[in-house]
Design a protein around this motif. Structure first.
Motif, PDB file in Angstrom:
ATOM      1  N   ILE A   1     -30.662  36.944   5.685  1.00  0.00           N
ATOM      2  CA  ILE A   1     -31.308  36.933   4.543  1.00  0.00           C
ATOM      3  C   ILE A   1     -32.142  35.636   4.234  1.00  0.00           C
ATOM      4  O   ILE A   1     -33.033  35.475   3.509  1.00  0.00           O
ATOM      5  N   TYR A   2     -31.316  34.487   4.596  1.00  0.00           N
ATOM      6  CA  TYR A   2     -31.833  33.258   4.398  1.00  0.00           C
ATOM      7  C   TYR A   2     -33.353  33.213   5.028  1.00  0.00           C
ATOM      8  O   TYR A   2     -34.268  32.493   4.363  1.00  0.00           O
TER       9      TYR A   2
ATOM     10  N   ALA B   1     -17.803  46.291  22.061  1.00  0.00           N
ATOM     11  CA  ALA B   1     -19.140  46.623  21.781  1.00  0.00           C
ATOM     12  C   ALA B   1     -19.924  45.872  20.786  1.00  0.00           C
ATOM     13  O   ALA B   1     -20.644  45.353  21.023  1.00  0.00           O
ATOM     14  N   ALA B   2     -18.949  45.821  19.708  1.00  0.00           N
ATOM     15  CA  ALA B   2     -19.542  44.944  18.438  1.00  0.00           C
ATOM     16  C   ALA B   2     -19.843  43.442  19.088  1.00  0.00           C
ATOM     17  O   ALA B   2     -20.845  42.836  18.502  1.00  0.00           O
ATOM     18  N   ARG B   3     -18.823  43.108  19.801  1.00  0.00           N
ATOM     19  CA  ARG B   3     -18.909  41.418  20.156  1.00  0.00           C
ATOM     20  C   ARG B   3     -20.116  41.444  20.880  1.00  0.00           C
ATOM     21  O   ARG B   3     -21.055  40.348  20.757  1.00  0.00           O
ATOM     22  N   GLU B   4     -20.594  42.359  21.778  1.00  0.00           N
ATOM     23  CA  GLU B   4     -21.842  42.082  22.538  1.00  0.00           C
ATOM     24  C   GLU B   4     -22.978  42.131  21.713  1.00  0.00           C
ATOM     25  O   GLU B   4     -23.985  41.342  22.001  1.00  0.00           O
ATOM     26  N   GLU B   5     -23.212  43.040  20.916  1.00  0.00           N
ATOM     27  CA  GLU B   5     -24.257  43.125  19.839  1.00  0.00           C
ATOM     28  C   GLU B   5     -24.450  41.814  19.037  1.00  0.00           C
ATOM     29  O   GLU B   5     -25.404  41.282  18.973  1.00  0.00           O
ATOM     30  N   LEU B   6     -23.071  41.314  18.570  1.00  0.00           N
ATOM     31  CA  LEU B   6     -23.086  40.142  17.728  1.00  0.00           C
ATOM     32  C   LEU B   6     -23.720  38.860  18.581  1.00  0.00           C
ATOM     33  O   LEU B   6     -24.222  37.819  18.003  1.00  0.00           O
ATOM     34  N   ILE B   7     -23.355  38.868  19.811  1.00  0.00           N
ATOM     35  CA  ILE B   7     -23.825  37.804  20.743  1.00  0.00           C
ATOM     36  C   ILE B   7     -25.464  37.633  20.612  1.00  0.00           C
ATOM     37  O   ILE B   7     -25.803  36.698  20.630  1.00  0.00           O
ATOM     38  N   PHE B   8     -25.828  38.980  20.808  1.00  0.00           N
ATOM     39  CA  PHE B   8     -27.476  39.149  20.649  1.00  0.00           C
ATOM     40  C   PHE B   8     -28.011  38.691  19.255  1.00  0.00           C
ATOM     41  O   PHE B   8     -28.811  37.999  19.396  1.00  0.00           O
ATOM     42  N   VAL B   9     -27.298  39.095  18.305  1.00  0.00           N
ATOM     43  CA  VAL B   9     -27.533  38.917  16.842  1.00  0.00           C
ATOM     44  C   VAL B   9     -27.571  37.476  16.601  1.00  0.00           C
ATOM     45  O   VAL B   9     -28.509  36.813  16.275  1.00  0.00           O
ATOM     46  N   LEU B  10     -26.610  36.477  17.132  1.00  0.00           N
ATOM     47  CA  LEU B  10     -26.285  35.154  16.787  1.00  0.00           C
ATOM     48  C   LEU B  10     -27.492  34.357  17.716  1.00  0.00           C
ATOM     49  O   LEU B  10     -27.957  33.613  17.245  1.00  0.00           O
ATOM     50  N   GLY B  11     -27.834  35.036  18.827  1.00  0.00           N
ATOM     51  CA  GLY B  11     -28.618  34.333  19.792  1.00  0.00           C
ATOM     52  C   GLY B  11     -30.395  34.562  18.952  1.00  0.00           C
ATOM     53  O   GLY B  11     -31.040  33.542  19.037  1.00  0.00           O
ATOM     54  N   HIS B  12     -30.313  35.692  18.580  1.00  0.00           N
ATOM     55  CA  HIS B  12     -31.684  35.898  18.062  1.00  0.00           C
ATOM     56  C   HIS B  12     -31.707  34.843  16.658  1.00  0.00           C
ATOM     57  O   HIS B  12     -32.884  34.465  16.630  1.00  0.00           O
TER      58      HIS B  12
ATOM     59  N   ILE C   1     -15.060  38.621  14.736  1.00  0.00           N
ATOM     60  CA  ILE C   1     -16.108  39.570  14.701  1.00  0.00           C
ATOM     61  C   ILE C   1     -16.526  39.966  13.122  1.00  0.00           C
ATOM     62  O   ILE C   1     -17.594  39.931  12.546  1.00  0.00           O
ATOM     63  N   SER C   2     -15.549  39.798  12.145  1.00  0.00           N
ATOM     64  CA  SER C   2     -15.797  39.920  10.778  1.00  0.00           C
ATOM     65  C   SER C   2     -16.633  38.730  10.242  1.00  0.00           C
ATOM     66  O   SER C   2     -17.713  38.957   9.608  1.00  0.00           O
ATOM     67  N   LEU C   3     -16.201  37.629  10.630  1.00  0.00           N
ATOM     68  CA  LEU C   3     -16.885  36.214  10.525  1.00  0.00           C
ATOM     69  C   LEU C   3     -18.533  36.366  10.813  1.00  0.00           C
ATOM     70  O   LEU C   3     -19.434  35.956  10.189  1.00  0.00           O
ATOM     71  N   ALA C   4     -18.548  36.713  12.000  1.00  0.00           N
ATOM     72  CA  ALA C   4     -20.076  36.952  12.756  1.00  0.00           C
ATOM     73  C   ALA C   4     -20.871  37.904  11.913  1.00  0.00           C
ATOM     74  O   ALA C   4     -21.916  37.708  11.597  1.00  0.00           O
ATOM     75  N   LEU C   5     -20.230  39.068  11.506  1.00  0.00           N
ATOM     76  CA  LEU C   5     -20.927  40.024  10.770  1.00  0.00           C
ATOM     77  C   LEU C   5     -21.743  39.526   9.524  1.00  0.00           C
ATOM     78  O   LEU C   5     -22.633  39.676   9.052  1.00  0.00           O
ATOM     79  N   ASN C   6     -20.690  38.730   8.698  1.00  0.00           N
ATOM     80  CA  ASN C   6     -20.797  38.251   7.482  1.00  0.00           C
ATOM     81  C   ASN C   6     -21.747  37.066   7.377  1.00  0.00           C
ATOM     82  O   ASN C   6     -22.813  36.821   6.654  1.00  0.00           O
ATOM     83  N   TYR C   7     -21.724  36.120   8.390  1.00  0.00           N
ATOM     84  CA  TYR C   7     -22.330  34.997   8.681  1.00  0.00           C
ATOM     85  C   TYR C   7     -23.875  35.195   8.990  1.00  0.00           C
ATOM     86  O   TYR C   7     -24.762  34.744   8.575  1.00  0.00           O
ATOM     87  N   SER C   8     -24.119  36.348   9.960  1.00  0.00           N
ATOM     88  CA  SER C   8     -25.294  36.643  10.288  1.00  0.00           C
ATOM     89  C   SER C   8     -26.094  37.004   9.373  1.00  0.00           C
ATOM     90  O   SER C   8     -27.277  37.118   9.055  1.00  0.00           O
TER      91      SER C   8
END
Length: 242
Positions: free
Chosen positions: A206-207, A134-145, A194-201
């Motif tokens: 913030i940038y 489920a976290a992966r699915e949300e992160l796909i949207f996060v990175l896409g946004h 997953i961890s990398l995507a959370l931190n990188y996002s």
């Protein structure tokens, strides 16, 4: 254009007397669809339709004409993409009116940041719960946004999801492109990604808009504190009764 698309359009509109339009959207509209992806169809009608037919292999996105125009003029990129790249399959006037009223509409990149921040907090909560899928699915949207926000801010219109990686690479964000593709295509996402995507996002959001990130983060913390307070109050009440 496949005759099947027109048959689907006819099926969607056959029981509708009001003005409507059926538009091929997504990767199929730009001939870059993969074999495993559904075909995306936009169904717009001047009135609300109580039941949309389910058609195997197709993802039907319904909107009233008024809602579509409201979101388009508010700066949402999905509606702008449909107008810019969608392929009209059927129109009883609704699509012509939409296109004639949408000249020079450019999506707002800051909206993508807000969507990305909110979904990032949800992805973080799911990750803490151990629900990696489920976290992966949300992160796909996060990175896409984030990708779409960066492109829009730099004056480039985001294309369909299969084309996004190349666009982001060209913009100078190869790590974003690679991470998004890994999460999209992995059978089971690894904990490291997953961890990398959370931190990188978080860094990219913030940038893009530090003030908005801080505002939503404070709002999220306030809501969490409220939930925790209610949970403690409920548990205390139960303990007293027992």
């Amino acid at each position: 254009m496949s005759d099947e698309f027109y048959k689907v359009a006819a099926k969607l509109s056959q029981s509708i007397n009001a003005d409507c339009a059926v538009v091929l959207i997504g990767s199929a509209a730009r001939a870059c669809r993969t074999e495993n992806s559904d075909i995306d169809i936009l169904f717009v009608c001047s009135v609300r339709v109580p039941a949309i037919p389910v058609i195997s292999g197709y993802h039907i996105k319904f909107s009233t004409e008024a809602d579509f125009l409201r979101r388009l003029n508010a700066g949402e990129d999905f509606e702008a993409w449909c107008v810019r790249y969608g392929v009209q399959l059927l129109d009883r006037g609704a699509w012509e009116r939409i296109k004639s009223s949408s000249a020079n509409v450019w999506p707002r990149w800051d909206i993508k940041v807000v969507h990305g921040i909110r979904r990032l907090f949800l992805a973080s909560e799911l990750s803490k719960m151990g629900d990696r899928e489920a976290a992966r699915e949300e992160l796909i949207f996060v990175l896409g946004h984030i990708a779409r926000g960066l492109l829009l801010k730099n004056g480039r219109f985001p294309l369909s999801r299969p084309e996004l990686a190349e666009q982001v690479n060209e913009l100078g964000y190869p790590e974003l492109a690679a991470l998004h593709e890994r999460l999209r295509n992995a059978d089971l996402p690894c904990e490291t990604d997953i961890s990398l995507a959370l931190n990188y996002s978080k860094r990219l959001l913030i940038y893009l808009d530090r003030a908005t990130y801080g505002k939503i983060a404070r709002e999220h913390s306030r809501i969490d504190r409220g939930k925790e307070s209610k949970r403690v109050e409920f548990q205390t009440t139960r303990n007293v009764k027992s």
